[in-house]
Design an enzyme around this catalytic site. Structure first.
Site, PDB file in Angstrom:
ATOM      1  N   ASP A  12       0.874  -1.156   0.000  1.00  0.00           N
ATOM      2  CA  ASP A  12       0.000   0.000   0.000  1.00  0.00           C
ATOM      3  C   ASP A  12       0.928   1.229   0.000  1.00  0.00           C
ATOM      4  O   ASP A  12       2.095   1.115   0.412  1.00  0.00           O
ATOM      5  CB  ASP A  12      -0.846  -0.051   1.275  1.00  0.00           C
ATOM      6  N   ASP A  14      -0.044   5.125   0.740  1.00  0.00           N
ATOM      7  CA  ASP A  14      -0.290   6.131   1.779  1.00  0.00           C
ATOM      8  C   ASP A  14      -0.248   5.471   3.156  1.00  0.00           C
ATOM      9  O   ASP A  14      -1.044   4.578   3.450  1.00  0.00           O
ATOM     10  CB  ASP A  14      -1.678   6.755   1.596  1.00  0.00           C
TER      11      ASP A  14
HETATM   12  P1  B16 Z   1      -7.015  10.057  -3.590  1.00  0.00           P
HETATM   13  P2  B16 Z   1      -3.703   3.972  -0.115  1.00  0.00           P
HETATM   14  C1  B16 Z   1      -5.676   5.787  -0.129  1.00  0.00           C
HETATM   15  O1  B16 Z   1      -4.384   5.409  -0.483  1.00  0.00           O
HETATM   16  C2  B16 Z   1      -5.696   6.539   1.176  1.00  0.00           C
HETATM   17  O2  B16 Z   1      -5.368   5.679   2.251  1.00  0.00           O
HETATM   18  C3  B16 Z   1      -7.065   7.107   1.437  1.00  0.00           C
HETATM   19  O3  B16 Z   1      -7.068   7.862   2.625  1.00  0.00           O
HETATM   20  C4  B16 Z   1      -7.510   7.989   0.251  1.00  0.00           C
HETATM   21  O4  B16 Z   1      -8.827   8.459   0.437  1.00  0.00           O
HETATM   22  C5  B16 Z   1      -7.431   7.140  -1.028  1.00  0.00           C
HETATM   23  O5  B16 Z   1      -6.113   6.647  -1.188  1.00  0.00           O
HETATM   24  C6  B16 Z   1      -7.818   7.933  -2.252  1.00  0.00           C
HETATM   25  O6  B16 Z   1      -6.843   8.909  -2.504  1.00  0.00           O
HETATM   26  O7  B16 Z   1      -8.007  11.032  -3.068  1.00  0.00           O
HETATM   27  O8  B16 Z   1      -5.613  10.610  -3.721  1.00  0.00           O
HETATM   28  O9  B16 Z   1      -7.472   9.385  -4.879  1.00  0.00           O
HETATM   29  O10 B16 Z   1      -3.618   3.934   1.366  1.00  0.00           O
HETATM   30  O11 B16 Z   1      -4.612   2.914  -0.713  1.00  0.00           O
HETATM   31  O12 B16 Z   1      -2.350   4.045  -0.787  1.00  0.00           O
HETATM   32 MG    MG Z   2      -2.726   3.252   3.270  1.00  0.00          MG
END
Ligand code: B16
Ligand code: MG
Length: 228
Positions: A12, A14
């Site tokens: 993953d 974030d």
């Molecule tokens: P975006 P991951 C996720 O990334 C985040 O954890 C989550 O908080 C966020 O809402 C989602 O990506 C969408 O992100 O708004 O930039 O498209 O943890 O799956 O890497």
């Molecule tokens: Mg994450």
């Protein structure tokens, strides 16, 4: 080094490789401040890993705020603009401690590496932090129809790596992400708080708390414990 049961690690983004999870929180909090409602970092835990749209639905549920469809659309645009302002300032220094050493160790031991992120901004984050060259495969939020806790993003990464789920280990910081990995039949390492990630097969606080060789030993021992 013994040959491990896994051939690939799927990360993953974030909250696992980079600290963008905090930037997502700060962006949502600027919006809830304007609404004059409370939204804490603890509340944010249940948004982690969800798509932007699902995060907003969850946020409205938590805060009791109501929006018209047009206000909803506008809020999603605004949240992304706020988040991307944080991203413009990102540099390789934003890679979380211990991550690069771990990636290097896995590569040296012939493990293939992938990123599987719900974020539509994932490629920008990888580019700003100069992490892109580490990965054989990248799947981001622009390429999936169903966000975590659906396993689609991890299954897509495994398919592109040309492996089966039981041949890979997923690293996740979000409850929804751990659920997605398990639903896909992957072995899962939770990165973060044990009380939130308790369903994972192994939990580490972060990559700075464990040396790459100790992590390797723990990962190699997982196959016997894992129930798919
Ligand atoms: P975006 P991951 C996720 O990334 C985040 O954890 C989550 O908080 C966020 O809402 C989602 O990506 C969408 O992100 O708004 O930039 O498209 O943890 O799956 O890497
Ligand atoms: Mg994450």
């Amino acid at each position: 080094m013994n040959k491990p049961f896994f051939q690939a690690c799927i990360f993953d983004l974030d909250g696992v490789l980079v600290n963008t999870a905090h930037y997502h929180f700060l962006s949502w909090q600027q919006i809830t401040n304007r609404w004059k409602v409370t939204f804490t970092e603890q509340d944010n835990e249940s948004l982690k890993g969800l798509s932007r749209e699902d995060s907003l639905s969850r946020l409205l549920h938590i805060t009791g705020k109501q929006l018209t469809p047009a206000e909803r659309e506008q809020t999603l645009i605004e949240k992304n603009e706020l988040f991307r302002q944080y991203l413009t300032q990102m540099t390789p220094d934003d890679v979380l401690p211990g991550v690069t050493a771990c990636l290097r160790f896995l590569k040296e031991n012939h493990i293939r590496l992938a990123v599987a992120s719900s974020s539509k901004n994932a490629r920008m984050v990888l580019q700003k932090t100069e992490l892109t060259p580490w990965f054989d495969v990248i799947v981001d939020g622009t390429e999936i129809e169903k966000a975590k806790p659906d396993p689609e993003v991890f299954l897509k990464a495994a398919a592109r790596l040309n492996i089966q789920p039981h041949q890979a280990i997923v690293f996740e910081d979000a409850k929804a992400g751990v659920e997605a990995a398990l639903a896909g039949g992957f072995c899962c390492v939770g990165v973060g708080q044990a009380d939130i990630l308790q369903q994972a097969h192994l939990i580490i606080p972060d990559f700075a708390s464990i040396s790459p060789s100790d992590l390797w030993i723990s990962l190699s021992g997982l196959s016997a414990d894992v129930k798919y």
